[in-house]
Scaffold this motif. Structure first.
Motif, PDB file in Angstrom:
ATOM      1  N   ASP B 362      44.648  18.552  -2.313  1.00  6.31           N
ATOM      2  CA  ASP B 362      44.328  19.140  -1.021  1.00  6.31           C
ATOM      3  C   ASP B 362      43.789  20.555  -1.227  1.00  6.31           C
ATOM      4  O   ASP B 362      43.649  21.015  -2.373  1.00  6.31           O
ATOM      5  N   PRO B 411      30.567  19.238   2.237  1.00  6.00           N
ATOM      6  CA  PRO B 411      30.543  17.797   1.963  1.00  6.00           C
ATOM      7  C   PRO B 411      29.165  17.349   1.512  1.00  6.00           C
ATOM      8  O   PRO B 411      28.146  17.761   2.063  1.00  6.00           O
ATOM      9  N   LEU B 437      33.936  17.612  -1.961  1.00 11.43           N
ATOM     10  CA  LEU B 437      34.834  17.532  -0.815  1.00 11.43           C
ATOM     11  C   LEU B 437      34.878  16.084  -0.338  1.00 11.43           C
ATOM     12  O   LEU B 437      33.863  15.400  -0.254  1.00 11.43           O
ATOM     13  N   GLU B 439      36.152  13.887   2.890  1.00  5.97           N
ATOM     14  CA  GLU B 439      36.700  13.913   4.241  1.00  5.97           C
ATOM     15  C   GLU B 439      36.977  12.494   4.671  1.00  5.97           C
ATOM     16  O   GLU B 439      36.088  11.648   4.639  1.00  5.97           O
ATOM     17  N   SER B 440      38.221  12.266   5.046  1.00  9.64           N
ATOM     18  CA  SER B 440      38.577  10.906   5.445  1.00  9.64           C
ATOM     19  C   SER B 440      39.599  10.977   6.557  1.00  9.64           C
ATOM     20  O   SER B 440      40.680  11.526   6.383  1.00  9.64           O
ATOM     21  N   GLY B 442      39.851  12.721   9.150  1.00  7.93           N
ATOM     22  CA  GLY B 442      40.320  14.035   9.540  1.00  7.93           C
ATOM     23  C   GLY B 442      40.966  14.809   8.414  1.00  7.93           C
ATOM     24  O   GLY B 442      41.168  16.016   8.510  1.00  7.93           O
ATOM     25  N   ASP B 443      41.358  14.124   7.323  1.00  8.32           N
ATOM     26  CA  ASP B 443      41.959  14.843   6.200  1.00  8.32           C
ATOM     27  C   ASP B 443      40.863  15.319   5.266  1.00  8.32           C
ATOM     28  O   ASP B 443      39.907  14.598   4.979  1.00  8.32           O
ATOM     29  N   VAL B 444      41.051  16.524   4.789  1.00 10.39           N
ATOM     30  CA  VAL B 444      40.089  17.072   3.839  1.00 10.39           C
ATOM     31  C   VAL B 444      40.746  17.083   2.473  1.00 10.39           C
ATOM     32  O   VAL B 444      41.837  17.631   2.298  1.00 10.39           O
ATOM     33  N   ARG B 445      40.086  16.470   1.551  1.00 10.38           N
ATOM     34  CA  ARG B 445      40.599  16.422   0.183  1.00 10.38           C
ATOM     35  C   ARG B 445      39.511  16.900  -0.766  1.00 10.38           C
ATOM     36  O   ARG B 445      38.314  16.884  -0.435  1.00 10.38           O
TER      37      ARG B 445
END
Lengths: 198, 950
Positions: B362, B411, B437, B439-440, B442-445
């Motif tokens: 994260d 991204p 980056l 994004e899945s 709403g989560d950003v990893r």
């Protein structure tokens, strides 16, 4: 299904017919009973001499024998009230309430007594053991005797058309006609009421 | 018209639902009335008995009495009249026979009651009342039956016992009509009322049918608009009572089959799902009000269709349990889930089988996932690794730097960097990290692909060593060979035989070629590995091109080609490495000359393209063929000549040229037409002359004329420390522009500027009255070389400094040349008894003020009387008192108030701070802060402290 419907109709029809027959029979019996007149004695042709009542002189006099507790008496008294209304005071009435032996005056003073008392021109009297009624020849409650001013008997009979029934009847019509100077249609009529004596 | 139109539909025969509704309503009325009459008959019976008991309870004979026959009549005949119709009501309510029987019974009751009451006129109203009550059936036939009974009674009794009816003993055939007439009169009214009632019932039925139809249609539309099968069934037998038409669309079966075939649903469950679904359904029925299940049903083609069955359970006290729900086709969702699952599996496989270690973390660096290679490379188990953060793995980069870098990721735009990874045992290895980056939902990893580049580094080292070795081992003998051949060819060591000379020439030329080839290969390698150092500095292109053209003119002449320069009016500066740019120009010009026919002209043109400067080299050669255009910048690419031979060259020139231009931030391209020649051009962004700083400043401003950025930076910092602002001119042209715009207190001048010698500018300055006295400090890399040009001329130089610049010499030169105030350096009186402090302060303030020191209050007092000072720096703790005692005297002893700065080792109270302009604690004040505060107090010309105000 049709067969059961027809069968049911037949059954109901039979039951209905049976039912109706029973009713008609009952009503017939009632009708017969209602039409059954009471016994009448031998009425005097003229004012009985031994009567304690005041004999007629200038106006006719009506004497009614009544059993104080007979339901039919009430009908007769109601008819008497109508007669008095039609007679417009030209008729003097006596209602003789039979008091059987051993009974008190209170036994006699019933609602019928009160009704007779309320009719204008009618004088109710207690008739111990019905002696007075017997002098006039009454044996059944509701037997009315109409005497002319000269004391002759004009009418003898009942003033109702069936037991306990008010309404137009030959006796009342005869009395009213005579009092009003018309020719009376009949001189007697059946008496519907309870026997005055045991 | 409207009324008739409105009522026309009510007059039309009823049919369908309207008729049904009408019949229901009517039957309901019949039944209700039946029940009412049943009660009434019973009440009448009881009333009849009561009447008989009341009016004629006993019959008498004299004084003997018994129950009056009326009582028995009321009881028995009344019961007979009552109970048959009541029984019919109980068994056959609503039937026509029942209500007609009731009508008969009711009228017989009228006759009986009249009889029991002795024919009272009031009792006759029972007849009329009964008729009215019977009219509530809204069936005129019932009234007819009742009327017949009344009439029959009159007819029969009038015939058999006229006395009881008419009061005379005379029969009358028609007198019953007079009596019945009143009944008929009432019948007429009641029948009309019945018909009106029926009419209203019809209207209500029609309207209700229409409303139902409309509501049904709406319901049907609503149900069928739902994207799913709406259903209703009983439980637990699962008999469907309603299934919407969507069943046909979704499963291909008409809705009827669900209803007509008892086990339709069960039979169409896919076998694999059946047991589970039935089991779950059973459990839901036991406990749930609302439930959902997902399973498969077979459609008409036998294909499984995934459905979601959402239903609710409705339990009734007496009736069956009802289920109502909606079946929705979720095949598409399942398909997507399956695809997603497969995709996830593929991704997982790819991740696990990847040749690189993959980490997912994260934005705070917490590790969320890692592939097997990541675990094995670092020596952790997966469970251990997922308890770590990335900072445990990458320890060479500061945490804040990494956090900031992750948060700036975009991204779709991964970033590559190199670092070091730390194993579990603490050892490290170099890695190349490619971070992107993710994004899945709403989560950003952050996904990091980490590659161990130890081997690469080793290979790079090996390659560099190899190149270095090859470079040395190849060049050295080649240089020797070239040198030897040159000597032999030139005849220095003796004349060559005629036949040998061409051979030697051939050898020399090819040796030269080899040397160039090795140089080019090494250049390419240096550029590719980033080892080539570029000295980027401002370059005035016109000047540069003139020099470049001249440098290549010999080559052009040897090729029989004229070389022409066209600069137009373009006066532009670019940031570039001059040597490398010359290499580029040389390559382009040499190519142009090589491919130009003899006698032709090669033109070098300078032009402006918006914010970029273009240099074009145009030839009149054969042009470039189409098949070669795509390869022209590739390594070892050479165009064929018209005779099929190749020109001289290594084939690396354009490749090197492009790499050089791109490293300098430019672009290169060409235009060519067969038979018309080619134009190769490169573009570089123009470097604009920065505007001199417009920020107001009380500090003196110098102009630094220096083209080397590093030297200029160092020099400007030195000047800043000495209390000077500065502008930077990187060329003579810029210097002239600055000097026109801004009056400077002095000038530092590098003699070797890109567009000329600094001496030229110096002459110009001295010839201009405005700048004749301008202090100039020469700063040169090679002072000895330039000294002759400087001596013997009245240039009025402050000093000559050789690079690298000695700071103290510069300071002295500045001190001599540029006082910080208009003709006068500030004078500071320092009242301090500690000699070490005195020395430090004097040193710190050397560049900005003259410091006079006094170690006693009295001494300071005398100095204040006799001399002018710009600032008082005073210690509180002095041998003869507190330095604050001097403050009241500042006003009296000086002509102009001067600011005071307390510089003490003791804690300074707020009261003391209020007395002075500034107060500093020795132990907590850095040298820079002290100098800055002094500079501020000297520069602002602040009012003296409050103690001196009068």
């Amino acid at each position: 299904m049709l067969r059961s419907k027809i069968g049911r109709m037949l059954l109901l029809g039979g039951l209905g017919a049976f039912w109706l027959s029973g009713i008609l029979w009952g009503m017939r019996e009632q009708m017969i009973w209602g039409r059954e007149a009471g016994a009448v004695g031998k009425p005097a042709r003229s004012w009985p001499g031994g009567s304690l009542l005041t004999p007629p002189s200038t106006a006719p006099v009506l004497v009614l024998a009544a059993h104080p507790r007979c339901p039919c008496t009430r009908a007769s008294l109601e008819e008497l009230a109508m007669i008095q209304t039609a007679a417009r005071g030209r008729l003097r009435c006596y209602v003789l309430f039979t008091r059987p032996e051993g009974c008190s005056d209170a036994w006699v003073r019933t609602s019928s007594w009160d009704l007779a008392l309320a009719v204008p021109g009618v004088q109710p009297l207690i008739d111990p053991e019905g002696r007075e009624a017997q002098r006039f020849g009454a044996r059944t409650s509701g037997h009315a005797f109409l005497f002319a001013p000269d004391g002759s008997l004009v009418f003898s009979g009942g003033i109702t058309r069936a037991r306990g029934e008010t309404g137009a009847n030959p006796g009342a019509s005869c009395i009213v006609d005579f009092v009003n100077g018309k020719a009376a249609a009949a001189s007697k009529a059946a008496v519907f009421g309870c026997p005055l004596f045991d | 018209m409207m009324s008739s139109l409105k009522t026309a539909r009510f007059r039309a025969p009823l049919e369908g639902r309207a008729l049904e509704l009408f019949e229901i309503h009517r039957t309901d009325i019949y039944k209700r009335m039946d029940r009412l009459f049943a009660v009434l008959l019973l009440v009448q019976w009881i009333a009849g008995v009561g009447v008989a008991l009341w009016i004629s309870p006993l019959t008498w004979i004299g004084q003997t009495s018994r129950i009056h026959p009326h009582v028995w009549t009321a009881v028995s005949l009344g019961a007979l009249i009552t109970f048959f119709p009541v029984a019919l009501c109980a068994a056959w309510s609503g039937a026509a026979f029942t209500r007609h029987t009731i009508a008969v019974a009711q009228m017989l009751w009228s006759a009986l009651l009249i009889h029991l009451t002795g024919g009272r006129i009031e009792t006759h109203f029972h007849v009329f009342g009964s008729l009215a009550f019977l009219a509530f059936y809204r069936d005129w036939r019932v009234l007819l039956t009742a009327t017949i009974v009344v009439a029959s009674d009159h007819i029969v009794r009038g015939y058999y016992w006229p006395l009881s009816v008419y009061g005379v003993d005379v029969r009358s055939d028609w007198r019953w009509v007079e009596h019945a007439g009143w009944v008929v009169f009432e019948d007429a009214i009641l029948i009309r009322s019945c018909r009106q009632g029926v009419k209203e019932m019809r209207e209500i039925a029609v309207r209700q049918a229409e409303t139902e139809s409309s509501a049904e249609k709406k319901h049907e539309v609503l149900v069928n608009s739902i994207d799913g099968i709406v259903w209703e069934a009983t439980a637990p037998d699962l008999r469907y009572r309603f299934v919407s038409a969507q069943a046909a669309r979704i499963l291909g079966y008409p809705a009827d089959r669900w209803i007509l075939e008892p086990d339709f649903w069960k039979e169409h469950l896919v076998a694999e799902d059946r047991d589970r679904v039935l089991r779950e359904l059973g459990a839901h029925l036991q406990r749930d009000e609302v439930y959902e299940m997902e399973y498969r049903l077979r459609d008409a083609q036998g294909r499984p269709v995934w459905v979601r069955d959402a239903a609710s359970v409705h339990r009734t006290p007496t009736g069956p349990t009802i289920l109502r729900g909606v079946l929705t086709d979720i095949s598409e969702r399942k398909r997507q889930e399956e695809q997603s699952r497969r995709s996830e599996n593929r991704f997982r496989t790819v991740v696990e089988q990847a040749a690189d270690a993959i980490f997912v973390h994260d934005l705070d660096g917490r590790l969320l996932d890692a592939n097997e290679l990541a675990c094995s490379a670092l020596g952790y188990t997966r469970e251990e690794l997922l308890t770590k953060s990335l900072f445990d793995v990458e320890r060479s980069v500061p945490r804040e730097h990494l956090l900031k870098a992750w948060r700036t990721l975009v991204p779709g735009k991964p970033v590559t960097a190199e670092g070091n990874a730390t194993r579990k045992d603490g050892s490290t290895f170099p890695v190349e990290v490619r971070v992107g980056l993710l994004e899945s939902e709403g989560d950003v990893r952050v996904m990091a692909l980490v590659r161990d580049i130890s081997e690469r580094r080793r290979l790079d080292r090996m390659k560099n060593e190899f190149i270095s070795t090859v470079s040395h081992e190849l060049r050295t003998p080649l240089t020797s060979i070239r040198g030897a051949l040159g000597l032999v060819s030139s005849g220095v060591i003796g004349a060559l035989p005629e036949k040998a000379k061409p051979m030697v020439d051939i050898a020399a030329k090819n040796c030269e070629r080899l040397v160039n080839l090795v140089s080019d290969i090494l250049d390419i390698e240096k550029i590719a590995s980033g080892q080539m150092v570029f000295k980027i500095r401002p370059l005035i292109l016109e000047h540069f091109l003139r020099q470049g053209v001249e440098a290549n003119r010999g080559f052009a002449e040897a090729a029989g080609v004229a070389l022409k320069l066209e600069t137009g009016d373009v006066d532009a500066t670019v940031m570039a490495d001059g040597d490398r740019l010359l290499q580029v120009l040389t390559n382009l010009v040499s190519n142009a000359c090589k491919y130009s026919p003899r006698g032709e002209t090669v033109t070098v043109r300078l032009s402006r393209r918006g914010q970029r400067i273009r240099v074009t080299v145009q030839d009149r050669g054969p042009g470039i063929s189409d098949e070669f255009r795509s390869r022209i910048f590739q390594k070892f690419a050479q165009a064929d000549t018209s005779d099929g031979s190749q020109r001289k060259g290594t084939g690396l020139g354009l490749s090197i040229t492009r790499a050089l231009i791109e490293r300098m931030g430019g672009t290169i391209d060409f235009e060519s037409a067969i038979g018309s020649g080619s134009s190769f051009f490169f573009e570089l962004p123009e470097e604009k002359t920065p505007e001199p700083s417009s920020a107001p400043s009380s500090r003196p401003r110098l102009l630094v004329c220096e083209d080397e950025p590093d030297v200029a930076e160092v020099l400007r910092r030195m000047l800043d420390r000495e209390g000077f602002d500065s502008d930077l001119a990187r060329s003579l042209r810029e210097a002239r522009e600055y000097l026109v715009r801004t009056p400077y207190a002095g000038l530092t001048l590098d003699l070797a500027l890109p567009d000329g010698s600094g001496i030229t500018l110096l002459r110009e300055l001295r010839q201009n009255p405005a700048t004749a006295k301008l202090p100039v400090i020469i700063i040169s890399a090679n002072l000895d070389q330039n000294r002759p040009a400087l001596t013997g001329h009245a240039f009025g130089l402050v000093d000559w400094l050789e690079k690298p610049i000695p700071e103290d010499q510069l300071r002295n030169a500045l001190r001599r040349s540029c006082p910080t105030t208009a003709g006068k350096r500030p004078r500071v009186l320092q009242v301090e008894d500690d000699p070490d402090i005195c020395r430090v302060v004097a040193e710190l303030l050397y560049g900005i003020a003259d410091v006079v020191q006094a170690d006693r209050i009295l001494t300071a007092w005398e100095k204040l009387k006799q001399e002018d000072f710009d600032l008082l720096i005073v210690d509180i703790g002095l041998p003869d008192g507190s330095g604050l005692e001097l403050l009241p005297a500042l006003k009296r002893s000086t002509r102009t108030p001067i600011p005071a700065l307390v510089f003490s080792a003791h804690e300074i109270s707020p009261r003391t701070k209020n007395l002075v302009n500034s107060a500093l604690l020795k132990s907590k004040t850095s040298n820079d802060d002290f100098v800055e505060r002094v500079r501020q107090l000297l520069g602002r010309g602040v009012a003296p402290p409050a103690a001196t105000k009068t």
